[in-house]
Design an enzyme around this catalytic site. Structure first.
Site, PDB file in Angstrom:
ATOM      1  CB  CYS A   2      63.357 -12.286  43.609  1.00 50.34           C
ATOM      2  SG  CYS A   2      63.084 -12.212  44.480  1.00 50.34           S
ATOM      3  CG  ASP A 367      45.114 -12.867  40.897  1.00 52.94           C
ATOM      4  OD1 ASP A 367      44.687 -11.865  41.270  1.00 52.94           O
ATOM      5  OD2 ASP A 367      46.698 -13.001  41.932  1.00 52.94           O
TER       6      ASP A 367
END
Length: 462
Positions: A2, A367
């Site tokens: 978040c 990634d």
């Protein structure tokens, strides 16, 4: 994952909070919310959706006041109702709102404890609501009928740290008093402090990443230390206290691999520098496991893997190409009754430049491989564009375990490498060859960006 932000300014905070959330949008696209304090009266608006979808002019006009907090979320457990969006609010003691980034490992036990002994009702499954109620309970216990003070808040946060297990960074606002920010004792989730000089005095901002500070004209001061609480009063007085024994920050390695923006600095380490080093060290793994001379070009999966892909190509003296173009405005996927559509086709999210693939032997750089389905889609898209050979290199080691202290995934979305052999994993993503970063190299890359980071949260890899 978040994004959180807290602002104390001398002008209306609503636009500052909104713009800061846009700069943190990469940390969560599921829901967004803002709460402001205007003369001890809270105003709040929150809902599911992107920041630009959630807030309209009519909402912003109601968010009055020069102090507030904001949040954008990406929940691991799928769609949620608007009530689960943050910030959360309790009316006693004093009136407190809170926004949180992290995972509370003992959340279920705390819910029972708050209900039985604290007589508190938790209305949603959100860890943030649990954290807020623990904070409110401890502030009440520390007040003893006295007026609110920084010492009282620090005592409450110290008690919270002893009760709450997990990773968390939080910003909270006490109605008519100020903004409180605190971080878990291990410093797993990021949180930093910035200041901006105004005519009427200093203005302060807390944010998950330094990019939000810089984008809003605040100067980066420092990271909130692991186990520290910082409180800024509405009068602009800043108070800070180290509440637990500081062993040094232990940030999640995933922040440097994929979560944070590359132009951010986390705990003194440049995310961009770490990703360049990840590419450089991954090149050694590729050299050892593949015939580099048989590879025609190196390509990144997306923006996140671009720095590593460029550095890997330079290290191996291979051509670098951009083969995939992302659609940055794919729009929503609506959850309609009797609809089998749960996600947009990969062709709507990314498109391949056919001339860059046709007849070539491609090394794709990603990634991290978390969800095999999305990786498989990209590999197959490369084949459909005409690639003769598709090798895949991950800047992170195999993700073996879901882990609440770093990055959490529900059981139905277990990590693709969990319980799989290397050959099974390669077959699962349909690549001709598969190379993972070495765990030791991952640590070295991040330590290269800041040698003081001797410990990392890497449990999902170990």
């Amino acid at each position: 994952m978040c994004g959180i932000v807290g602002v104390l300014a001398h002008a209306p905070a609503n636009q500052i909070l909104y713009d800061a959330l846009l700069l943190l949008q990469h940390r969560g696209q599921q829901a967004a919310g803002i709460s402001t304090d205007n003369d001890s009266v809270f105003a709040m608006h929150k809902a599911n959706g992107l920041v630009t979808d959630v807030f309209r002019t009519r909402h912003m006009r109601t968010l009055r006041g020069c102090a507030g907090i904001g949040h954008c979320s990406c929940a691991a457990y799928g769609p949620s109702c608007d009530e689960e969006a943050q910030p959360f609010y309790v009316n006693a003691p004093y009136g407190i709102t809170l926004a949180h980034n992290g995972q509370v490992a003992n959340g279920d036990a705390l819910r029972r404890e708050l209900s039985v002994t604290g007589r508190r009702h938790i209305n949603t499954p959100s860890d943030a609501e649990v954290l807020l109620n623990v904070l409110a309970h401890e502030v009440h216990a520390a007040s003893q009928g006295e007026s609110l003070s920084p010492a009282m808040l620090f005592t409450a946060v110290a008690c919270l740290q002893r009760r709450v297990q997990g990773s968390y960074a939080a910003v909270a606002q006490v109605a008519g008093h100020g903004i409180l920010a605190f971080r878990d004792p291990q410093g797993i989730r990021p949180l930093c402090l910035g200041v901006r000089t105004a005519i009427d005095g200093n203005e302060y901002m807390f944010a998950s990443e330094s990019v939000a500070l810089e984008g809003m004209g605040f100067s980066y001061v420092r990271d909130v230390a692991p186990g520290e609480a910082v409180y800024v009063t509405l009068a602009g007085e800043l108070h800070a206290r180290q509440l637990s024994v500081q062993q040094g920050a232990r940030p999640s390695a995933f922040e440097f691999v994929s979560l944070a923006r590359p132009d951010s600095v986390i705990d003194g380490a440049s995310v961009y520098a770490a990703r360049l080093k990840l590419g450089e060290l991954l090149a050694e793994q590729v050299r050892a496991q593949l015939d580099v001379g048989a590879i025609d070009v190196v390509m990144p999966f997306d923006d996140i893997s671009r720095p590593a892909a460029i550095q890997l190509a330079l290290k191996l003296k291979l051509d670098y190409r951009e083969g995939f173009i992302q659609n940055r405005y794919p729009g929503r996927t609506f959850d309609l009754p009797q609809s089998d559509i749960v996600r947009k086709p990969v062709s709507q999210r990314v498109n391949a430049i056919g001339t860059e693939f046709h007849g070539k032997r491609i090394l794709l750089v990603e990634d991290a491989i978390v969800d095999a389905a999305s990786t498989r889609e990209i590999v197959q898209l490369a084949r459909q564009a005409g690639a003769a050979f598709v090798a895949l290199a991950s800047t992170a080691p195999p993700v073996l375990h879901p882990k609440v202290y770093g990055v959490d995934w529900p059981a139905r979305r277990k990590p693709a490498s969990m319980g799989a052999t290397h050959d099974e994993m390669r077959a699962n993503v349909t690549a001709d060859a598969l190379v993972f970063q070495d765990l030791k190299a991952l640590k070295a890359a991040i330590a290269g960006a800041n040698p003081a980071l001797r410990e990392l949260e890497i449990s999902c890899f170990a």
